[in-house]
Write an enzyme that holds these catalytic residues in place. Structure first.
Site, mmCIF file in Angstrom:
data_model
loop_
_atom_site.group_PDB
_atom_site.id
_atom_site.type_symbol
_atom_site.label_atom_id
_atom_site.label_comp_id
_atom_site.label_asym_id
_atom_site.label_seq_id
_atom_site.Cartn_x
_atom_site.Cartn_y
_atom_site.Cartn_z
ATOM 1 C CB CYS A 92 -0.988 -0.019 1.168
ATOM 2 S SG CYS A 92 -0.275 0.213 2.815
ATOM 3 C CG ASN A 128 4.432 -1.676 5.061
ATOM 4 O OD1 ASN A 128 5.527 -1.985 5.494
ATOM 5 N ND2 ASN A 128 3.455 -2.554 4.970
ATOM 6 C CB CYS A 152 -3.528 1.750 6.942
ATOM 7 S SG CYS A 152 -3.362 3.206 7.995
ATOM 8 C CG ASP A 200 -4.605 5.007 3.042
ATOM 9 O OD1 ASP A 200 -4.718 4.582 4.216
ATOM 10 O OD2 ASP A 200 -3.539 5.435 2.573
#
Length: 158
Positions: free
Chosen positions: A8, A11, A13, A125
């Protein structure tokens, strides 16, 4: 050994949540010795930090360990070291593809690419949305679809 990397933005969530969930799923199915599972971020803003408190809270609620998990930035070596690189959204995918001109050894795709029962294509996110429940719901569905894909492609009986 089947190597899976979740990616993501930072790094902290989504990818650590997916890493923890996928570890749990693989262990629950009795295949923990067949997999190497990790996560990384596109950027290094949070390098060395544990998962974000919202992710920790959600994983604690589910009883999933995140012990020893610390944010790191994806490396060129990761592109060849992993069999499956699983990103959370279209921007992660574009950023990952821009890291290298030749094709990586790994299959690269979004976590929700193989989830047919949902209309979502990306995992939002929660660092920005604050909705860790929604992220968890999508990660759970995506990890199950990923596990089924890997089972259909790999001989886990070896």
């Amino acid at each position: 050994m089947i190597k899976v990397l979740f990616v993501c933005l930072g790094n902290i969530c989504r990818s650590p949540m997916a890493e923890a969930y996928f570890r749990h799923l693989v262990t629950q199915q009795g295949y923990q010795n067949k997999f190497e599972i990790d996560s990384s971020g596109i950027g290094d803003w949070h390098a060395g930090k544990p998962p974000y408190q919202g992710t920790q809270k959600k994983l604690d609620e589910q009883g999933f360990s995140y012990e020893g998990m610390y944010a790191r930035k994806i490396t060129f070596e990761d592109l060849d070291a992993f069999d499956y690189i699983v990103v959370m959204d279209n921007q992660n995918l574009a950023d990952l593809k821009s890291l290298r001109h030749e094709a990586p050894k790994a299959r690269v795709f979004k976590l929700l690419d193989f989830v047919t029962e949902l209309n979502e294509e990306e995992v939002p996110d929660p660092y920005y949305t604050g909705n860790f429940d929604e992220t968890y719901r999508l990660v759970e569905a995506g990890c199950h679809a990923l596990f089924n894909l890997i089972k259909s492609e790999q001989d886990l009986s070896k």
